[in-house]
Design a protein around this motif. Structure first.
Motif, short mmCIF file in Angstrom:
data_model
loop_
_atom_site.label_atom_id
_atom_site.label_comp_id
_atom_site.label_asym_id
_atom_site.label_seq_id
_atom_site.Cartn_x
_atom_site.Cartn_y
_atom_site.Cartn_z
N LEU A 110 42.96 34.41 59.60
CA LEU A 110 42.04 34.33 58.20
C LEU A 110 42.38 35.60 57.45
N ASP A 111 42.47 36.99 58.05
CA ASP A 111 42.92 38.16 57.48
C ASP A 111 43.98 38.03 56.48
N VAL A 112 45.04 37.76 57.18
CA VAL A 112 46.25 37.44 56.49
C VAL A 112 46.33 36.48 55.53
N ASP A 113 46.16 35.26 56.05
CA ASP A 113 46.34 34.21 55.31
C ASP A 113 45.41 33.69 54.07
N LEU A 114 44.41 34.35 54.17
CA LEU A 114 43.35 34.13 53.06
C LEU A 114 42.67 35.20 52.65
N LYS A 115 42.16 36.16 53.26
CA LYS A 115 41.79 37.47 52.63
C LYS A 115 42.71 38.28 51.90
N GLY A 116 44.27 38.22 52.55
CA GLY A 116 45.17 38.79 51.93
C GLY A 116 45.48 38.13 50.71
N VAL A 117 45.33 37.03 50.40
CA VAL A 117 45.62 36.36 49.18
C VAL A 117 44.54 36.72 48.08
N PHE A 118 43.46 36.89 48.52
CA PHE A 118 42.33 37.25 47.65
C PHE A 118 42.55 38.89 47.45
N PHE A 119 42.83 39.81 48.26
CA PHE A 119 43.24 41.25 47.77
C PHE A 119 44.11 41.43 46.87
N CYS A 120 45.30 40.62 47.16
CA CYS A 120 46.43 40.93 46.34
C CYS A 120 46.11 40.56 44.75
N ALA A 121 45.78 39.23 44.82
CA ALA A 121 45.26 38.67 43.43
C ALA A 121 44.42 39.44 42.94
N GLN A 122 43.37 40.19 43.43
CA GLN A 122 42.42 41.19 42.96
C GLN A 122 42.91 42.28 42.33
N SER A 123 44.03 42.74 43.11
CA SER A 123 44.82 43.98 42.82
C SER A 123 45.72 44.02 41.63
N VAL A 124 46.19 42.79 41.30
CA VAL A 124 47.08 42.54 40.18
C VAL A 124 46.44 42.01 38.83
N ALA A 125 45.32 41.59 39.09
CA ALA A 125 44.65 40.76 38.01
C ALA A 125 44.27 41.81 36.94
N PRO A 126 43.92 42.98 36.87
CA PRO A 126 43.56 43.82 35.72
C PRO A 126 44.91 44.16 35.20
N GLN A 127 46.16 44.39 35.63
CA GLN A 127 47.20 44.46 34.86
C GLN A 127 47.46 43.19 33.96
N MET A 128 47.55 42.10 34.69
CA MET A 128 47.81 40.87 34.37
C MET A 128 46.98 40.59 32.88
N ARG A 129 45.75 41.03 33.21
CA ARG A 129 44.79 40.78 31.91
C ARG A 129 45.09 41.74 30.71
N ALA A 130 45.39 42.95 31.06
CA ALA A 130 45.73 43.87 30.12
C ALA A 130 46.98 43.48 29.41
N GLN A 131 48.04 42.78 29.92
CA GLN A 131 48.99 42.20 29.37
C GLN A 131 48.87 40.69 28.67
N SER A 132 47.73 40.14 28.89
CA SER A 132 47.54 38.66 28.57
C SER A 132 48.45 37.91 29.14
N TYR A 133 48.98 38.17 30.25
CA TYR A 133 50.06 37.38 30.81
C TYR A 133 50.20 37.43 32.24
N GLY A 134 50.05 36.50 33.04
CA GLY A 134 50.40 36.50 34.54
C GLY A 134 50.68 35.25 35.13
N ARG A 135 51.51 35.19 36.16
CA ARG A 135 51.65 33.99 37.20
C ARG A 135 51.37 34.46 38.50
N ILE A 136 50.36 33.65 38.94
CA ILE A 136 50.01 33.81 40.31
C ILE A 136 50.37 32.36 41.16
N VAL A 137 51.20 32.44 42.03
CA VAL A 137 51.38 31.42 42.80
C VAL A 137 51.06 31.74 44.19
#
Length: 261
Positions: A110-137
């Motif tokens: 659960l730490d790698v497969d779910l929490k890791g997804v949450f942490f990574c998305a949370q970490s890149v979101a501010p930059q993507m929001r600042a760009q008004s562009y992003g693709r998370i897969v």
């Protein structure tokens, strides 16, 4: 080229599905960040891509640690100036009968497969929001969309932790799509069926791997195991502007699995 001048982070990018996606992205013009826990594998992959004339950056990152995913995002912006794409691919499995699985197994998966997804998305979101562009897969699994027999794990319930985590990824995808959509960020999910990768053998003997693949062929409408090229085509679709009006969706790339309930 569909990803020309884009910057893409791929977790678990030094092997298996992640490496295959990374090479596909570089061929489409992206600068790819190979994020992985294995420094030697990162170096080999970056060197290999560089020799082919592709743009690749290495980044050691444990996705289960928020401070490392945040540092990864900062480093990528410092080196490349932006973050356009995140592929949450890093994953592990511990296939054991449900009654034999322990809390360590559950927490590790659960730490790698779910929490890791949450942490990574949370970490890149501010930059993507600042760009008004992003693709998370996000990479889920056929096992996150329905329960299937798992005889090579010693029990039909041998994938309980993995399946629970991957089902969580699908719902996390939907909630992130809703929250980030107004800022120009799409969030989608790919649910692979059976593909031969290092994770296939992570908790199986070679004999069990062969048994697993032969069994899976019988449960697939197309009657064969998929290729990584076929899988990365789906990942590329969600990472590119071909899917600019698609968000919150999960695409099953499983050859028509017929053994789930």
């Amino acid at each position: 080229m569909r990803l020309k001048d884009k910057v893409a982070i791929i977790t678990g990018g030094a092997s298996g599905i992640g490496k295959s996606a990374a090479e596909r992205f570089t061929r489409e013009g992206a600068t790819v960040v190979i994020a992985d826990m294995n420094p030697e594998a990162i170096k080999r992959t970056v060197d290999e891509f560089t020799e082919k004339g592709f743009n690749a950056i290495g980044q050691v990152c444990d996705v289960t640690r928020r401070e490392q995913t945040q540092e990864m995002a900062r480093e990528v912006v410092a080196q490349a100036g932006r973050i356009d794409i995140l592929v949450n691919n890093a994953g592990i499995s511990r296939y054991r009968p449900f009654t034999e699985a322990n809390s360590e197994d559950w927490d590790a998966v659960l730490d790698v497969d779910l929490k890791g997804v949450f942490f990574c998305a949370q970490s890149v979101a501010p930059q993507m929001r600042a760009q008004s562009y992003g693709r998370i897969v996000n990479i889920s699994s056929a096992l996150g969309t329905g329960a299937a027999p798992h005889g090579t794990a010693g029990s039909p319930g041998g994938s309980s932790a993995y399946a629970a985590a991957k089902a969580g990824v699908i719902m996390l995808t939907k909630t992130l799509a809703r929250e980030l959509g107004p800022d120009g960020v799409t969030v989608n999910c790919v649910a692979p069926g059976t593909f031969l990768t290092p994770i296939s053998a992570s908790s199986r003997t070679p004999e069990q791997v062969n048994e697993h693949l032969e069994y899976r062929k019988k449960t697939v409408v197309l009657g064969r195991i998929g290729t990584l090229e076929e899988l990365t085509s789906a990942i590329l679709f969600f990472a590119s502007d071909d899917s600019s009006y698609v968000t919150g969706q999960t695409m099953s790339v499983d050859g028509g699995r017929s053994d789930r309930m």
